[in-house]
Design an enzyme around this catalytic site. Structure first.
Site, PDB file in Angstrom:
ATOM      1  CG  HIS A  52       5.550  -1.095   4.053  1.00 18.18           C
ATOM      2  ND1 HIS A  52       5.753  -0.096   3.124  1.00 18.18           N
ATOM      3  CD2 HIS A  52       4.226  -1.082   4.316  1.00 18.18           C
ATOM      4  CE1 HIS A  52       4.602   0.489   2.862  1.00 18.18           C
ATOM      5  NE2 HIS A  52       3.658  -0.088   3.573  1.00 18.18           N
TER       6      HIS A  52
ATOM      7  CG  ASP B  39       1.945  -3.483   6.471  1.00 18.49           C
ATOM      8  OD1 ASP B  39       0.879  -2.948   6.821  1.00 18.49           O
ATOM      9  OD2 ASP B  39       2.277  -3.616   5.279  1.00 18.49           O
TER      10      ASP B  39
ATOM     11  CG  HIS C 277       2.371   2.577   1.001  1.00 16.14           C
ATOM     12  ND1 HIS C 277       1.735   1.412   1.393  1.00 16.14           N
ATOM     13  CD2 HIS C 277       2.766   2.362  -0.272  1.00 16.14           C
ATOM     14  CE1 HIS C 277       1.748   0.551   0.392  1.00 16.14           C
ATOM     15  NE2 HIS C 277       2.384   1.114  -0.632  1.00 16.14           N
TER      16      HIS C 277
ATOM     17  CG  HIS D 114       2.996  -0.293   9.502  1.00 12.60           C
ATOM     18  ND1 HIS D 114       3.832  -0.130   8.427  1.00 12.60           N
ATOM     19  CD2 HIS D 114       1.740  -0.313   8.980  1.00 12.60           C
ATOM     20  CE1 HIS D 114       3.122  -0.061   7.313  1.00 12.60           C
ATOM     21  NE2 HIS D 114       1.835  -0.182   7.639  1.00 12.60           N
TER      22      HIS D 114
ATOM     23  CG  HIS E 266      -3.267  -1.521   8.233  1.00 11.83           C
ATOM     24  ND1 HIS E 266      -3.546  -0.370   7.527  1.00 11.83           N
ATOM     25  CD2 HIS E 266      -1.957  -1.805   7.985  1.00 11.83           C
ATOM     26  CE1 HIS E 266      -2.465   0.028   6.868  1.00 11.83           C
ATOM     27  NE2 HIS E 266      -1.485  -0.832   7.134  1.00 11.83           N
TER      28      HIS E 266
END
Length: 446
Positions: free
Chosen positions: A234, A305, A181, A62, A64
């Site tokens: 998450h 995340d 999510h 996970h 970004h």
């Protein structure tokens, strides 16, 4: 004649399916060829792991990395540099870039951008929308695709599948596990009344626990009705952990080091905008519920995340400040600190960061320190005591919510497919990452 290998990792404490014990690891052609006493063997390269602990390569499912379109925050080179410096050997990157990764052309662009630039192995999610649902069964089979990502609640970027009709359509098209999510969009809209301008401590009230719980209840119902496997990202509430425990036939779940380590309201008082992420950091009761989920075996994976924003963006008064924080470089030291302090065993850490991702997503050749598998290794010093500093972060944004934390355990080397990529805090092999292969899309079209 003595055996010969391309590489021998010699004298470390190996943690794998056989338990923990001193052993050598012999590598040929990027894969583990032998584990045991290789004192009589020779190799073109020897890595001395004496006094260190050798783990299966840590997989962060996970992240970004913000490319394309948001490169002032991060890109595939800088994000993957942070990953290998932190001991992470492989990452799954999210689709809420600009443009979003919702079609084959955008997906191919990401694969091309990573070639020769990414320092770790990598896969990319395809983002689900109401418009591309019927294409997802084909898109999820693209080589290098980790699966489909759904945003049930709005967060960074425009991706959103808010209502049950669209979500059902997504779940009915495809076979691979869908990463979600899980926050209810209607609940989030109602929660805007709880926003207090300039007060970051109002964030967990504006995005209340009830929004996550309601969304995950909806997701479980639709997952059962459609027969589709889902992975809840998450998780932040104690109630969701209990709920997911009743639905392990269709659902796996992830927690983050941030939600396991930080707690409201202190995090907002100390870090202000730097402590803001979605779903929010919640109070100590919810944090304790996440730890119970780890202790009971209900949590399947740890994901960072990693979602960087610049300090200038984060300094905007709430709610103009964006949600998200870096984390890929600190995942290993933060979680090893929890190991050192007795909150989980080293074996459970391995389960959450290598074996767990392999089980959930069906990685081919990764997630296990065993003969025949990729020689992806995270070599750590469990005795190391180091302070995490903003200045050491490779992310373009140059900060971490764990600045000043005394870590108990540190990544000393990162090996990917038998190649030493990071050693002693330096990247020593640039741009060697390759797309990850998955059991469920080995026949996918290039």
């Amino acid at each position: 004649m003595p055996e010969t290998f391309d590489l021998i990792v010699r004298g470390g404490e190996v943690v794998n399916h056989a338990g923990r014990g001193l052993a050598d690891i012999g590598v040929r052609a990027g894969r583990i060829a032998a584990i045991g006493d290789l004192g009589q063997a020779s190799a073109g390269e020897v890595f001395d792991a004496g006094g260190l602990t050798v783990l299966p390569g840590v997989i962060d499912t996970h992240v970004h990395f913000r490319e394309p379109g948001l490169e002032w925050k991060e890109d595939l080179e800088s994000g993957s540099r942070a990953a290998v410096l932190g001991g992470v050997t492989a990452v799954f990157e999210m689709p809420n870039t600009d443009p979003t990764t919702t079609g084959a052309e955008a997906f191919a662009d990401k694969i091309a951008r990573a070639a020769g630039r990414a320092h770790c192995d990598h896969a990319f999610y395809v983002g689900a929308t109401g418009e591309n649902a019927r294409s997802l069964a084909e898109l999820e089979r693209l080589p290098g695709c980790s699966g489909v990502k759904v945003f049930m609640g709005s967060s960074t970027g425009p991706l959103l599948v808010a209502d049950d009709l669209d979500l059902r359509e997504v779940l009915e098209h495809g076979r691979r596990r869908v990463a979600v999510h899980s926050e209810d969009e209607c609940c989030l809209t109602e929660g805007r009344s709880q926003v207090r301008l300039g007060v970051w401590a109002s964030h967990p009230f504006a995005r209340a626990a009830a929004c996550a719980i309601k969304s995950t209840e909806r997701l479980m119902r639709l997952a059962h009705e459609t027969g589709r496997r889902v992975h809840v990202l998450h998780v932040t509430t104690a109630e969701e952990i209990e709920l997911l425990g009743d639905h392990k036939d269709v659902a796996t779940c992830e927690v983050t080091p941030q939600h396991l380590t930080l707690a409201a309201p202190e995090v907002y008082e100390r870090l202000q905008g730097l402590g803001q992420m979605n779903p929010p950091i919640r109070d100590a009761r919810h944090r304790a519920g996440l730890w119970r989920g780890i202790a009971d075996g209900l949590v399947d994976a740890i994901g960072s995340d990693h979602a960087p924003h610049t300090l200038e963006e984060k300094a905007k008064p709430y709610p103009a400040s964006p949600s998200g924080m870096p984390g890929v470089q600190t995942l290993v030291p933060v979680m090893l600190t929890h190991v050192a302090e007795g909150r989980l065993t080293l074996e459970r850490f391995v389960d959450l960061t290598s074996a767990g991702p392999q089980r959930i997503f069906g990685l081919s050749g990764k997630g296990r320190l065993a003969v025949g598998w990729d020689a992806d290794l995270t070599i750590v010093d469990l005795k190391a005591r180091r302070t995490i500093h903003n200045a050491e972060m490779a992310s373009r944004v140059g900060w971490t919510p764990f600045d000043g934390m005394q870590a108990k355990g540190w990544a000393m080397a990162t090996l990917i497919r038998g190649r030493v990529v990071m050693q002693g805090g330096e990247v020593v092999a640039e741009g060697r990452g390759e797309p990850i292969r998955f059991l469920e899309n080995l026949g996918g079209r290039p």
